[in-house]
Write a protein that holds these residues in place. Structure first.
Motif, PDB file in Angstrom:
ATOM      1  N   HIS A   1       0.699  -1.181  -0.165  1.00 30.35           N
ATOM      2  CA  HIS A   1       0.016  -0.066   0.048  1.00 30.35           C
ATOM      3  C   HIS A   1       0.692   1.323  -0.080  1.00 30.35           C
ATOM      4  O   HIS A   1       0.587   2.410  -0.731  1.00 30.35           O
TER       5      HIS A   1
ATOM      6  N   ARG B   1      -4.731   3.243   4.538  1.00 29.13           N
ATOM      7  CA  ARG B   1      -5.888   2.998   5.489  1.00 29.13           C
ATOM      8  C   ARG B   1      -6.361   1.668   4.992  1.00 29.13           C
ATOM      9  O   ARG B   1      -7.690   1.335   5.409  1.00 29.13           O
ATOM     10  N   TYR B   2      -5.864   0.785   4.391  1.00 28.05           N
ATOM     11  CA  TYR B   2      -6.222  -0.568   3.766  1.00 28.05           C
ATOM     12  C   TYR B   2      -5.809  -1.730   4.800  1.00 28.05           C
ATOM     13  O   TYR B   2      -6.178  -2.881   4.501  1.00 28.05           O
ATOM     14  N   THR B   3      -5.063  -1.754   5.892  1.00 29.90           N
ATOM     15  CA  THR B   3      -4.623  -2.662   6.669  1.00 29.90           C
ATOM     16  C   THR B   3      -5.331  -2.843   7.922  1.00 29.90           C
ATOM     17  O   THR B   3      -6.347  -2.048   7.846  1.00 29.90           O
ATOM     18  N   LYS B   4      -5.057  -3.651   8.711  1.00 29.18           N
ATOM     19  CA  LYS B   4      -5.834  -3.781   9.967  1.00 29.18           C
ATOM     20  C   LYS B   4      -5.837  -2.393  10.667  1.00 29.18           C
ATOM     21  O   LYS B   4      -4.976  -1.915  11.112  1.00 29.18           O
TER      22      LYS B   4
ATOM     23  N   ARG C   1      -5.956   3.105  12.350  1.00 29.65           N
ATOM     24  CA  ARG C   1      -4.733   2.970  12.154  1.00 29.65           C
ATOM     25  C   ARG C   1      -3.886   4.086  11.401  1.00 29.65           C
ATOM     26  O   ARG C   1      -2.830   4.517  11.575  1.00 29.65           O
ATOM     27  N   ARG C   2      -4.779   4.441  10.399  1.00 28.95           N
ATOM     28  CA  ARG C   2      -4.143   5.591   9.288  1.00 28.95           C
ATOM     29  C   ARG C   2      -3.837   6.837  10.337  1.00 28.95           C
ATOM     30  O   ARG C   2      -2.917   7.524  10.402  1.00 28.95           O
TER      31      ARG C   2
ATOM     32  N   ASP D   1      -7.699   0.039   9.697  1.00 26.93           N
ATOM     33  CA  ASP D   1      -8.516   0.929   8.890  1.00 26.93           C
ATOM     34  C   ASP D   1      -8.059   2.262   9.042  1.00 26.93           C
ATOM     35  O   ASP D   1      -6.904   2.610   9.376  1.00 26.93           O
ATOM     36  N   ASP D   2      -9.089   3.220   9.196  1.00 34.83           N
ATOM     37  CA  ASP D   2      -8.791   4.895   9.248  1.00 34.83           C
ATOM     38  C   ASP D   2      -8.231   5.211  10.751  1.00 34.83           C
ATOM     39  O   ASP D   2      -7.710   5.909  10.799  1.00 34.83           O
TER      40      ASP D   2
END
Length: 380
Positions: A208, A247-250, A255-256, A252-253
Motif C-alpha cells: 500500500h 488505510r487498508y490494513t488492519k 490506524r491511519r 482501517d482509518d
C-alpha cells in the motif's frame, strides 16, 4: 574591549612592585580570556540574525491568516472559565492548543473547498513543554459548528480553518484560536529537509505504501524509491507521506490516523537533534506550502525551543470504547460518538489531567442531538 580593560585598571591600580612589562602581561592575559566569550557572542548573534532572515524571507510566500476571533466559536461556559483563569494569580503558564490540518489538494488550495484528511489537536503544556496529540477521526459525525451535522472533515471544506476550529471548540469544549494547515507537498519537503525519519514498516504496509507513492509520483511528475522490506528504516519525504495515507490494513482509518501521529512524533525526534542549519532548511522548504495563523515571532519561538518539547501522549477521538460505526443515510459510513459528553470528559482528563470535568450545556445538547439523529442507523 578597551573600555573594559580601562575599567579593570581603575579597579586594580598598579602596585609599587609592578613593572610596566608585568602590567602589560596582565592586560594581554585579561584580553585573551575575553576572546572566546566575545567570539561566542558574535556567533550567537549572527545565528539569530540568520534564522530571522531565513524565516522572514520564507514567509513572503507564507499563506498567513489573521484569525477573526468573532468568527471562532468558543462555548460560552468555556470562554467564561478562560477569563476567570486569567484573573487568578498563578505562576502557571497553562496550555496552548493548536489545530493541525492536513489536506490533499494538488492545486495548492489550503482554504475552504477542500476536506481535511487529517485533523489533529496539538496540546502544549507551556510549563513542562510536554505535547499531547489527539486525532479527531475525519469521518466522526459531529456538529459542524453551524448547527448542521455531518462528517467533521466537511467543516474545513465549508468554511476553511475558521469553521474547522469552531467545529472542534463547539463539540469538545476547547478554546483553540490557532492552526497550521499543510498539503502533502509540504510534508514531503519537510521530511526531506530533515534528512528523513525513522519508522517501523510492517510487511502488510509495504504494498500500500508503494502504491500511494506511485500515485503521487504520477501526479507530481517525479520519481520515487520503493520500500523493499519490512523493519525499522529511514523514510524519505515521499515514503513518509505515502505511509501517512495507508488505510487498508488492519485498523482501517483508525490506524491511519495513528500513523499520522507517529510521523509527527518521528519528525519531532529528528528535529530535536537537528542543527540550526537543518531547521532553517525545514522552515524554508515547508513555509510556502502551509497556511497558518502563527506569525514570524511565534514560528521563531517554536524553533528556539524545539529541543525542549517531548511528546507524551498520542490518542484518537472518539475513544475506542466510546464509538460506533454506522452508515447515516446519504452522509455515508460514519464514526458515531456513543456518548459525546463522556468523550469530552475523558479528553479533558487526557489533555489537562482535569478530574471529573463537567461538559458545557452546548456539548450536552450536541451529544443528545447526535443520539437522536443516529438512533435509527445504529446496529440493533
Amino acid at each position: 574591549m578597551d573600555e573594559q580593560t580601562q575599567n579593570s585598571q581603575t579597579e586594580n591600580p598598579q602596585s609599587p612592585g609592578d613593572t610596566d612589562e608585568s602590567v602589560l602581561g596582565k592586560k594581554k592575559r585579561k584580553f585573551s580570556y575575553n576572546i572566546p566569550l566575545f567570539i561566542i557572542e558574535v556567533v550567537v548573534l549572527f545565528i539569530a540574525i540568520g534564522v530571522l532572515y531565513v524565516v522572514t524571507v520564507a514567509t513572503k510566500d507564507l499563506k498567513r491568516t489573521n484569525m477573526d476571533m468573532d468568527t471562532i466559536g468558543i462555548n460560552e461556559e468555556v470562554a467564561d472559565t478562560k477569563v476567570e483563569k486569567k484573573e487568578e494569580e498563578t505562576k502557571s503558564k497553562g496550555y496552548r492548543n493548536i489545530a493541525l490540518f492536513g489536506v490533499d489538494d494538488r492545486e495548492g488550495n489550503l482554504g475552504k473547498g477542500t476536506r481535511s484528511d487529517t485533523i489533529i489537536i496539538a496540546s502544549i503544556n507551556l510549563d513542562t513543554n510536554e505535547i499531547k496529540l489527539v486525532s479527531v477521526y475525519r469521518d466522526t459525525y459531529l456538529n459542524l459548528g453551524n448547527d448542521s451535522y455531518n462528517k467533521c472533515n466537511a467543516a474545513y471544506a465549508k468554511g476553511g480553518p475558521e469553521q474547522a476550529i469552531t467545529m472542534l471548540n463547539t463539540n469538545l469544549d476547547l478554546d483553540i484560536t490557532d492552526y497550521v494547515t499543510v498539503g502533502f507537498g509540504g510534508l514531503i519537503d519537510a521530511v526531506d529537509a530533515l534528512g528523513g525519519i525513522e519508522m517501523e514498516i510492517t510487511e502488510s504496509e509495504i504494498t500500500h505504501l508503494n502504491n500511494y507513492q506511485l500515485c503521487m509520483s504520477e501526479e507530481m511528475g517525479v520519481d520515487y524509491i520503493p520500500v523493499i522490506q519490512p523493519g525499522k528504516q529511514i523514510l524519505n519525504g515521499m515514503q513518509a507521506t505515502a505511509y501517512c495515507r495507508i488505510r487498508y490494513t488492519k485498523g482501517d482509518d483508525f490506524r491511519r490516523a495513528e500513523r499520522q501521529r507517529d510521523v509527527l512524533g518521528a519528525m519531532m525526534i529528528k528535529a530535536k537533534g537537528a542543527s540550526l542549519t537543518t531547521l532553517n532548511s525545514v522552515v524554508t522548504a515547508v513555509l510556502p506550502s502551509i497556511s497558518t495563523s502563527l506569525n514570524v515571532s511565534e514560528i521563531l519561538g517554536v524553533l528556539g525551543t524545539v529541543v525542549d518539547y517531548n511528546l507524551v501522549e498520542s490518542e484518537g477521538l472518539p475513544f475506542s470504547d466510546e464509538r460506533t460505526l454506522a452508515r447515516i443515510g446519504s452522509t455515508g459510513e460514519c464514526i458515531i460518538p456513543a456518548d459525546l459528553e463522556e468523550n469530552v470528559v475523558r479528553l479533558h482528563e487526557l489533555l489537562y489531567e482535569e478530574k471529573n470535568y463537567i461538559p458545557s450545556k452546548e456539548v450536552s445538547n450536541i451529544s443528545n442531538e447526535i443520539k437522536e439523529l443516529t438512533k435509527d442507523y445504529l446496529p440493533k
